[in-house]
Design an enzyme around this catalytic site. Structure first.
Site, PDB file in Angstrom:
ATOM      1  N   ARG A 105      17.499 -26.257  19.318  1.00  0.00           N
ATOM      2  CA  ARG A 105      16.478 -26.645  18.383  1.00  0.00           C
ATOM      3  C   ARG A 105      17.013 -26.903  16.990  1.00  0.00           C
ATOM      4  NH1 ARG A 105      11.635 -22.536  17.248  1.00  0.00           N
ATOM      5  NH2 ARG A 105      13.294 -21.496  15.759  1.00  0.00           N
ATOM      6  N   THR A 109      13.656 -29.789  11.732  1.00  0.00           N
ATOM      7  CA  THR A 109      12.533 -30.309  12.484  1.00  0.00           C
ATOM      8  C   THR A 109      11.891 -29.268  13.839  1.00  0.00           C
ATOM      9  OG1 THR A 109      13.628 -31.360  14.511  1.00  0.00           O
ATOM     10  CG2 THR A 109      13.387 -32.561  12.538  1.00  0.00           C
ATOM     11  N   ASP A 201      17.449 -14.256  16.474  1.00  0.00           N
ATOM     12  CA  ASP A 201      17.908 -15.351  17.155  1.00  0.00           C
ATOM     13  C   ASP A 201      18.640 -14.854  18.469  1.00  0.00           C
ATOM     14  OD1 ASP A 201      19.994 -17.314  18.170  1.00  0.00           O
ATOM     15  OD2 ASP A 201      19.156 -18.438  16.440  1.00  0.00           O
ATOM     16  N   ASP A 204      22.293 -15.913  19.462  1.00  0.00           N
ATOM     17  CA  ASP A 204      23.385 -15.365  18.230  1.00  0.00           C
ATOM     18  C   ASP A 204      23.620 -14.006  18.695  1.00  0.00           C
ATOM     19  OD1 ASP A 204      23.903 -17.777  17.012  1.00  0.00           O
ATOM     20  OD2 ASP A 204      22.747 -17.315  15.403  1.00  0.00           O
TER      21      ASP A 204
HETATM   22  C1  PRP Z   1      16.264 -20.563  21.316  1.00  0.00           C
HETATM   23  C2  PRP Z   1      15.895 -20.106  22.339  1.00  0.00           C
HETATM   24  C3  PRP Z   1      15.183 -21.142  23.105  1.00  0.00           C
HETATM   25  C4  PRP Z   1      14.401 -21.869  21.787  1.00  0.00           C
HETATM   26  C5  PRP Z   1      12.937 -21.443  21.606  1.00  0.00           C
HETATM   27  O1  PRP Z   1      17.557 -21.324  21.547  1.00  0.00           O
HETATM   28  O2  PRP Z   1      16.595 -19.509  23.580  1.00  0.00           O
HETATM   29  O3  PRP Z   1      15.831 -22.044  23.894  1.00  0.00           O
HETATM   30  O4  PRP Z   1      15.293 -21.510  20.712  1.00  0.00           O
HETATM   31  O5  PRP Z   1      12.591 -22.388  20.586  1.00  0.00           O
HETATM   32  P1  PRP Z   1      11.298 -23.344  20.896  1.00  0.00           P
HETATM   33  O6  PRP Z   1      10.252 -22.500  21.717  1.00  0.00           O
HETATM   34  O7  PRP Z   1      10.712 -23.434  19.531  1.00  0.00           O
HETATM   35  O8  PRP Z   1      11.961 -24.529  21.165  1.00  0.00           O
HETATM   36  P2  PRP Z   1      18.259 -21.937  20.360  1.00  0.00           P
HETATM   37  O9  PRP Z   1      17.704 -23.592  20.093  1.00  0.00           O
HETATM   38  O10 PRP Z   1      18.472 -21.307  19.003  1.00  0.00           O
HETATM   39  O11 PRP Z   1      19.646 -22.398  21.101  1.00  0.00           O
HETATM   40  P3  PRP Z   1      20.640 -21.539  21.480  1.00  0.00           P
HETATM   41  O12 PRP Z   1      20.105 -20.826  22.750  1.00  0.00           O
HETATM   42  O13 PRP Z   1      21.738 -22.237  21.950  1.00  0.00           O
HETATM   43  O14 PRP Z   1      20.940 -20.444  20.073  1.00  0.00           O
HETATM   44  N1  URA Z   2      14.588 -18.947  19.125  1.00  0.00           N
HETATM   45  C1  URA Z   2      15.026 -17.477  18.887  1.00  0.00           C
HETATM   46  O1  URA Z   2      16.115 -17.271  19.498  1.00  0.00           O
HETATM   47  N2  URA Z   2      14.260 -16.551  18.529  1.00  0.00           N
HETATM   48  C2  URA Z   2      13.001 -16.855  18.058  1.00  0.00           C
HETATM   49  O2  URA Z   2      12.186 -15.894  17.240  1.00  0.00           O
HETATM   50  C3  URA Z   2      12.836 -18.179  18.231  1.00  0.00           C
HETATM   51  C4  URA Z   2      13.420 -19.025  18.665  1.00  0.00           C
END
Ligand code: PRP
Ligand code: URA
Length: 210
Positions: A105, A109, A201, A204
């Site tokens: 994400r 944006t 997160d 993370d």
């Molecule tokens: C997180 C989560 C989802 C997304 C959800 O991933 O694991 O994939 O955010 O958010 P959304 O519904 O607003 O799209 P992230 O983009 O943080 O990537 P990561 O899993 O690599 O940390």
């Molecule tokens: N992605 C995450 O990992 N946590 C949130 O709360 C939203 C998006």
């Protein structure tokens, strides 16, 4: 078709979710909890798998019992955080194949950016469950399922641990044909697109990259 949305309020799931949310839970325990919750949710998400008769011999004599009717499954985690659920679901369905969709994400944006996709070559014969612990704005799940639909799997379900109402609304409007399984529907998103109260997160916390 209207989406089916299942909120799994089983006491074991809700109990584990409390420790998952807590900021005092470290990465090792967080990973174990994501995997265990994934397994418990998979148990429910596979409730409609069709069965067929099997003829076997018990030590006492012949019996007609049930086996899963040759259905092939695939799990598709959304990278990174969806990876945390894979061990748990494979514990229940070890013969399933695992595809991967890489999306992150954009922090400004909040829109998902695709960087990887590898799906099973026989996906047209498979029932797919897409895995991601978080459904926040819904952008990542909506795009991931759009990508997977282009490969025409037999069926698709989406399984997340925590959903925000905003994301659930967007998802069900974008993919009304895809059933959604979650363990909790939280209150809202904050200004940074994080789920409140959520768990922070997920990626993370799983990988210790805070
Ligand atoms: C997180 C989560 C989802 C997304 C959800 O991933 O694991 O994939 O955010 O958010 P959304 O519904 O607003 O799209 P992230 O983009 O943080 O990537 P990561 O899993 O690599 O940390
Ligand atoms: N992605 C995450 O990992 N946590 C949130 O709360 C939203 C998006």
């Amino acid at each position: 078709m209207e989406n089916q949305v299942f909120v799994m309020d089983h006491p074991l799931i809700q109990h584990k979710l409390t420790f998952l949310r807590s900021k005092d839970t470290g990465s090792k325990e967080f990973r174990e909890l994501v995997s265990e919750i994934g397994m418990l949710m998979c148990y429910e998400a596979t409730r409609d798998l069709p069965l067929e008769d099997a003829r076997i011999e018990t030590p006492i004599g012949p019996a007609t019992t049930k086996v899963i009717a040759g259905r092939k499954m695939a799990f598709i985690p959304i990278l990174r955080a969806g990876l945390g659920m894979v061990d748990g679901v494979l514990a229940l369905v070890p013969a399933a194949k695992v595809g991967h969709i890489g999306l992150y994400r954009d922090p400004k944006t909040l829109k998902p950016v695709e960087y990887y996709s590898k799906l099973p070559s026989d996906i047209t014969e498979r029932d797919v469950i897409v895995l991601d612990p978080m459904l926040a704005t819904g952008g990542s799940a909506i795009d991931a399922i759009g990508i997977i639909k282009r490969s025409h799997p037999k069926s698709i379900k989406f399984m997340c641990i925590i959903a925000a109402p905003e994301g659930m609304k967007a998802f069900t409007e974008a993919h009304p044909d895809v059933p959604v399984y979650c363990a909790a529907m939280d209150k809202r998103l904050n200004d940074h697109g994080y789920i409140v109260p959520g768990l922070g997160d997920a990626g993370d916390r799983i990988f210790g990259t805070l």
